[in-house]
Design a protein around this motif. Structure first.
Motif, short mmCIF file in Angstrom:
data_model
loop_
_atom_site.label_atom_id
_atom_site.label_comp_id
_atom_site.label_asym_id
_atom_site.label_seq_id
_atom_site.Cartn_x
_atom_site.Cartn_y
_atom_site.Cartn_z
N UNK A 88 96.12 47.49 -42.50
CA UNK A 88 96.32 48.17 -41.21
C UNK A 88 95.98 47.24 -40.05
N UNK A 89 96.84 47.24 -39.04
CA UNK A 89 96.56 46.46 -37.83
C UNK A 89 97.14 47.17 -36.62
N UNK A 90 96.50 46.95 -35.48
CA UNK A 90 96.99 47.48 -34.22
C UNK A 90 98.14 46.59 -33.77
N UNK A 91 99.29 47.21 -33.45
CA UNK A 91 100.46 46.41 -33.06
C UNK A 91 100.86 46.61 -31.60
N UNK A 106 101.08 70.03 -4.43
CA UNK A 106 100.79 70.57 -5.74
C UNK A 106 100.97 69.60 -6.90
N UNK A 107 101.32 68.36 -6.61
CA UNK A 107 101.54 67.35 -7.64
C UNK A 107 100.39 66.34 -7.59
N UNK A 108 99.75 66.12 -8.74
CA UNK A 108 98.73 65.08 -8.81
C UNK A 108 99.37 63.79 -9.29
N UNK A 109 99.06 62.71 -8.63
CA UNK A 109 99.60 61.40 -9.02
C UNK A 109 98.44 60.43 -9.20
N UNK A 110 98.41 59.81 -10.38
CA UNK A 110 97.38 58.83 -10.71
C UNK A 110 98.01 57.45 -10.72
N UNK A 111 97.49 56.57 -9.86
CA UNK A 111 97.94 55.18 -9.83
C UNK A 111 97.01 54.35 -10.70
N UNK A 112 97.58 53.52 -11.55
CA UNK A 112 96.79 52.71 -12.47
C UNK A 112 97.33 51.28 -12.53
N UNK A 113 96.48 50.37 -12.94
CA UNK A 113 96.94 49.08 -13.43
C UNK A 113 97.13 49.29 -14.92
N UNK A 114 98.32 49.09 -15.40
CA UNK A 114 98.61 49.29 -16.82
C UNK A 114 98.87 47.96 -17.49
N UNK A 115 98.06 47.67 -18.48
CA UNK A 115 98.24 46.46 -19.27
C UNK A 115 98.85 46.85 -20.61
N UNK A 116 99.84 46.08 -21.04
CA UNK A 116 100.47 46.33 -22.33
C UNK A 116 100.27 45.10 -23.21
N UNK A 117 99.94 45.37 -24.46
CA UNK A 117 99.68 44.33 -25.43
C UNK A 117 100.55 44.58 -26.66
N UNK A 118 100.97 43.51 -27.32
CA UNK A 118 101.76 43.63 -28.55
C UNK A 118 101.32 42.55 -29.53
N UNK A 119 101.50 42.86 -30.81
CA UNK A 119 101.17 41.92 -31.88
C UNK A 119 102.45 41.60 -32.63
N UNK A 120 102.88 40.36 -32.53
CA UNK A 120 104.06 39.90 -33.25
C UNK A 120 103.66 39.16 -34.52
N UNK A 122 100.38 37.50 -34.77
CA UNK A 122 99.23 36.63 -34.53
C UNK A 122 98.11 37.30 -33.76
N UNK A 123 98.06 38.63 -33.77
CA UNK A 123 97.04 39.36 -33.01
C UNK A 123 97.61 39.86 -31.69
N UNK A 124 96.90 40.77 -31.05
CA UNK A 124 97.37 41.35 -29.80
C UNK A 124 97.38 40.31 -28.68
#
Length: 137
Positions: A88-91, A106-120, A122-124
């Motif tokens: 098992x590994x996180x991909x 009436x709408x809540x909006x959350x602003x975020x810095x979103x980081x995305x990682x992938x493992x091809x 060799x690790x994330x």
């Protein structure tokens, strides 16, 4: 940036939909996460593409969403399995770091810095870091 903003189950109660994913051509509810607890599971849906399962956890005031795979089951993605146990590994991983929470009409909006990682294999590795927003009524 609101330095006092810490993501928690109470603050995030409800279903949040990704604004940037919904702006993609043909995207329908591409990422919707219901935060009624401090951990859970969901699936990212994209028109014409596969459903990508994930698990998420609120940790240190941020959201961490992970997808796993087993090397013995190529092409099958899992929302959970113990990383490092067996094959098992996180991909895939998404990390939301909160910037600001706003309410309007009436709408809540959350602003975020979103980081995305992938493992091809060799690790994330980080593949992107961008400003994103999520909405909930």
């Amino acid at each position: 940036m609101d330095t006092d903003l810490v993501l928690s189950g109470g603050l995030l109660a409800g279903t949040w939909r990704s604004g940037s994913d919904l702006s993609l051509p043909g995207a329908v509810d591409a990422l919707a996460v219901s935060f009624n607890e401090v951990t859970g599971q969901g699936a990212r849906e994209a028109p014409g593409g596969p459903s990508v399962p994930f698990s998420w956890v609120l940790q240190d005031g941020r959201v961490l969403a992970s997808t796993f795979a087993r090397d013995t089951q190529p092409g099958q993605l899992l929302p959970v399995c113990p990383p490092g146990v067996g094959d098992c590994r996180e991909v895939l991983r998404r990390v939301w770091t909160p910037l600001r929470l706003g309410v309007r009409d009436g709408l809540r909006r959350l602003y975020v810095i979103e980081e995305r990682f992938a493992d091809a294999g060799g690790g994330l590795q980080r593949t992107s870091r961008q400003l994103d927003f999520y909405d909930t009524p």
